[in-house]
Design an enzyme around this catalytic site. Structure first.
Site, PDB file in Angstrom:
ATOM      1  N   ASN A  22     -36.232   0.817  16.981  1.00 36.96           N
ATOM      2  CA  ASN A  22     -34.982   1.116  17.983  1.00 36.96           C
ATOM      3  C   ASN A  22     -35.277   2.531  18.582  1.00 36.96           C
ATOM      4  OD1 ASN A  22     -32.778   2.041  19.392  1.00 36.96           O
ATOM      5  ND2 ASN A  22     -31.191   1.427  17.730  1.00 36.96           N
ATOM      6  N   HIS A  44     -31.724  -3.987  24.725  1.00 34.44           N
ATOM      7  CA  HIS A  44     -31.965  -2.853  23.831  1.00 34.44           C
ATOM      8  C   HIS A  44     -32.498  -3.442  22.625  1.00 34.44           C
ATOM      9  CE1 HIS A  44     -31.748   0.734  21.461  1.00 34.44           C
ATOM     10  NE2 HIS A  44     -30.483   0.177  20.858  1.00 34.44           N
ATOM     11  N   CYS A  90     -28.061   5.059  23.023  1.00 32.08           N
ATOM     12  CA  CYS A  90     -28.736   3.871  23.272  1.00 32.08           C
ATOM     13  C   CYS A  90     -28.503   3.273  24.561  1.00 32.08           C
ATOM     14  CB  CYS A  90     -28.726   2.740  22.091  1.00 32.08           C
ATOM     15  SG  CYS A  90     -29.358   3.424  20.593  1.00 32.08           S
TER      16      CYS A  90
HETATM   17  O1  UT7 Z   1     -28.898   1.152  18.671  1.00 32.82           O
HETATM   18  C1  UT7 Z   1     -27.694   1.436  18.432  1.00 32.82           C
HETATM   19  C2  UT7 Z   1     -26.825   0.335  18.115  1.00 32.82           C
HETATM   20  N1  UT7 Z   1     -27.290   0.168  16.515  1.00 32.82           N
HETATM   21  C3  UT7 Z   1     -27.409  -1.072  16.106  1.00 32.82           C
HETATM   22  O2  UT7 Z   1     -27.397  -2.074  16.908  1.00 32.82           O
HETATM   23  C4  UT7 Z   1     -27.318  -1.242  14.494  1.00 32.82           C
HETATM   24  C5  UT7 Z   1     -26.435  -2.433  14.352  1.00 32.82           C
HETATM   25  N2  UT7 Z   1     -26.386  -2.914  13.130  1.00 32.82           N
HETATM   26  C6  UT7 Z   1     -27.527  -3.355  12.261  1.00 32.82           C
HETATM   27  O3  UT7 Z   1     -28.470  -3.501  12.873  1.00 32.82           O
HETATM   28  C7  UT7 Z   1     -27.103  -3.726  10.920  1.00 32.82           C
HETATM   29  O4  UT7 Z   1     -26.110  -3.766  10.396  1.00 32.82           O
HETATM   30  C8  UT7 Z   1     -28.332  -3.022   9.879  1.00 32.82           C
HETATM   31  C9  UT7 Z   1     -29.648  -3.680  10.079  1.00 32.82           C
HETATM   32  C10 UT7 Z   1     -28.139  -1.542   9.889  1.00 32.82           C
HETATM   33  C11 UT7 Z   1     -27.812  -3.395   8.508  1.00 32.82           C
HETATM   34  O5  UT7 Z   1     -27.932  -4.538   8.212  1.00 32.82           O
HETATM   35  P1  UT7 Z   1     -26.591  -5.632   7.438  1.00 32.82           P
HETATM   36  O6  UT7 Z   1     -27.119  -6.941   7.403  1.00 32.82           O
HETATM   37  O7  UT7 Z   1     -25.423  -5.311   8.256  1.00 32.82           O
HETATM   38  O8  UT7 Z   1     -26.817  -4.930   6.081  1.00 32.82           O
HETATM   39  P2  UT7 Z   1     -25.384  -4.241   5.323  1.00 32.82           P
HETATM   40  O9  UT7 Z   1     -25.264  -2.675   5.852  1.00 32.82           O
HETATM   41  O10 UT7 Z   1     -24.516  -5.206   5.115  1.00 32.82           O
HETATM   42  O11 UT7 Z   1     -26.116  -3.980   3.996  1.00 32.82           O
HETATM   43  C12 UT7 Z   1     -26.450  -5.023   3.097  1.00 32.82           C
HETATM   44  C13 UT7 Z   1     -27.180  -4.686   1.768  1.00 32.82           C
HETATM   45  C14 UT7 Z   1     -26.501  -3.499   1.270  1.00 32.82           C
HETATM   46  O12 UT7 Z   1     -26.434  -3.655  -0.259  1.00 32.82           O
HETATM   47  P3  UT7 Z   1     -24.898  -4.162  -1.215  1.00 32.82           P
HETATM   48  O13 UT7 Z   1     -24.159  -3.387  -0.927  1.00 32.82           O
HETATM   49  O14 UT7 Z   1     -24.988  -5.371  -0.794  1.00 32.82           O
HETATM   50  O15 UT7 Z   1     -25.926  -3.944  -2.615  1.00 32.82           O
HETATM   51  C15 UT7 Z   1     -27.226  -2.173   1.743  1.00 32.82           C
HETATM   52  O16 UT7 Z   1     -27.111  -1.197   0.699  1.00 32.82           O
HETATM   53  O17 UT7 Z   1     -28.137  -4.114   2.049  1.00 32.82           O
HETATM   54  C16 UT7 Z   1     -28.452  -2.800   1.502  1.00 32.82           C
HETATM   55  N3  UT7 Z   1     -29.452  -2.083   2.365  1.00 32.82           N
HETATM   56  C17 UT7 Z   1     -30.626  -1.972   2.345  1.00 32.82           C
HETATM   57  N4  UT7 Z   1     -31.741  -2.905   1.286  1.00 32.82           N
HETATM   58  C18 UT7 Z   1     -32.865  -2.718   1.517  1.00 32.82           C
HETATM   59  C19 UT7 Z   1     -29.265  -1.254   3.624  1.00 32.82           C
HETATM   60  N5  UT7 Z   1     -30.618  -0.738   4.009  1.00 32.82           N
HETATM   61  C20 UT7 Z   1     -31.505  -1.401   3.392  1.00 32.82           C
HETATM   62  C21 UT7 Z   1     -32.739  -1.118   3.189  1.00 32.82           C
HETATM   63  N6  UT7 Z   1     -33.579  -1.896   2.169  1.00 32.82           N
HETATM   64  N7  UT7 Z   1     -33.481  -0.406   4.082  1.00 32.82           N
END
Ligand code: UT7
Length: 325
Positions: free
Chosen positions: A282, A252, A115
């Site tokens: 992304n 980005h 990225c």
């Molecule tokens: O370009 C390269 C750089 N990459 C990035 O910058 C990505 C950086 N990270 C992020 O943008 C975020 O961490 C994410 C968008 C990937 C995830 O968001 P988050 O607020 O960090 O969510 P999380 O991973 O803490 O997950 C929270 C909950 C989990 O469920 P439980 O364990 O709380 O029951 C996940 O399983 O959300 C769940 N979850 C979803 N739920 C519905 C994860 N993906 C999804 C989804 N739909 N698509």
């Protein structure tokens, strides 16, 4: 005393026709439009057609950038193409693009910094121009991440999209001050101890397969805001500028929450940040040049504006650039 600057002569982008709205993922995954919008800001993304390769996307963006620069392929002496999703293991996607645009001399190569790839490509193009090794360089980010996401992993597959964006840079004399047009500074960083936070679980010399993208999103998120803000500040400092001089941050486009927290940390209002993540998702190395081209079309960025570009991705690799449009 005069210095050589890498000045932007033209910009262009291409997005594949197929638009995938968030709701489409709810047919196969336990997810929702609300979750994706709230956590990422993404509403839709574009996916390449089955017969469209990364070089095809790159070609479409390159043609627009050349047209806007008033040039043809043979006006270029270098192509630097940033991608983590090349057409083939080798040769480089850049050489395929070189042939496609009718460029019969010079040289073309790929850069792989995921990225952050566009910032790395821009820094290399600037170094080639400033050192006199090249005069007219196309810098292009092109990706087909839809080919490497795991469509059973809701934590990653909803985040990415396909697209391409291109810039044409040309050597021009400047004064050496921050008022010059062109790339004023770049700041590159990487730290391989974070390889496991964002990677593809396959490769030529490991599995002899392409593999699928894996990410520890929360950890990447934590690193993103602080590393982007400090790299952005460094790039401005090297150019002798400060946050209050910035007309537009062009970040980005991974997550709206990362974009807004980084802007806040830098003391720049969201009114001065280009946001396209809602429509593109992304697109990895393509995201910044896509955002630049769209922002120019929207009439947001204009000649003479000071832009701060910043990106982070797998590696971790991250960086920033101060550019006067
Ligand atoms: O370009 C390269 C750089 N990459 C990035 O910058 C990505 C950086 N990270 C992020 O943008 C975020 O961490 C994410 C968008 C990937 C995830 O968001 P988050 O607020 O960090 O969510 P999380 O991973 O803490 O997950 C929270 C909950 C989990 O469920 P439980 O364990 O709380 O029951 C996940 O399983 O959300 C769940 N979850 C979803 N739920 C519905 C994860 N993906 C999804 C989804 N739909 N698509």
């Amino acid at each position: 005393m005069g210095v050589i600057r890498a000045v932007i002569k033209g910009c262009g982008h291409y997005l594949p026709e197929r638009v995938v709205e968030n709701d489409e993922f709810t047919e196969t995954l336990d997810t929702s439009d609300e979750w994706i919008r709230a956590r990422t800001g993404i509403e839709r993304r574009h996916f390449a057609a089955d017969d469209q390769k990364t070089s095809d996307l790159a070609y479409e963006a390159a043609i627009v950038a050349l047209k806007n620069a008033g040039m043809t392929g043979n006006n270029l002496d270098t192509i630097i193409l940033a991608t983590a999703t090349p057409d083939q293991t080798f040769p480089s996607t850049a050489t395929r693009l070189q042939h496609a645009i009718g460029m019969t001399g010079g040289f073309a190569f790929d850069i792989q910094a995921v990225c952050a790839g566009f910032i790395y490509a821009l820094a290399n193009a600037t170094a080639l121009i400033e050192s006199g090794h090249a005069k007219t360089v196309m810098v292009i980010g092109a990706e087909t991440f839809s080919r490497i996401v795991d469509f059973t992993d809701r934590g990653t597959c909803v985040l990415f999209g396909d697209g391409a964006g291109a810039l044409v840079l040309q050597a021009e004399e400047g004064t050496g001050s921050g008022e010059d047009r062109g790339v004023l500074s770049t700041d590159l960083n990487s730290d391989g101890k974070y390889n496991d936070l964002l990677y593809v679980d396959g490769g030529v010399s490991s599995t002899q397969s392409t593999g699928k993208l894996r990410m520890n999103g929360q950890e990447v998120f934590k690193h993103a805001v602080s590393k982007l803000a400090s790299s952005g500040k460094k790039a401005l400092e090297v150019a002798g500028l400060q946050a209050s001089d910035v007309d537009w941050i062009v970040p980005h486009q991974a997550n709206l929450r990362i974009i807004s927290r980084t802007a806040k940390k830098m003391g720049v209002s969201m009114d001065n940040v280009v946001v396209t993540v809602q429509d593109h998702g992304n697109t990895s190395a393509a995201s910044i040049p896509l955002a630049l081209s769209v922002a120019e079309q929207r009439g947001q960025i204009k000649k003479g504006d000071l832009l701060l570009l910043e990106a982070i991705g797998g590696g971790l690799a991250w960086g920033a650039a101060a550019v006067r449009w």
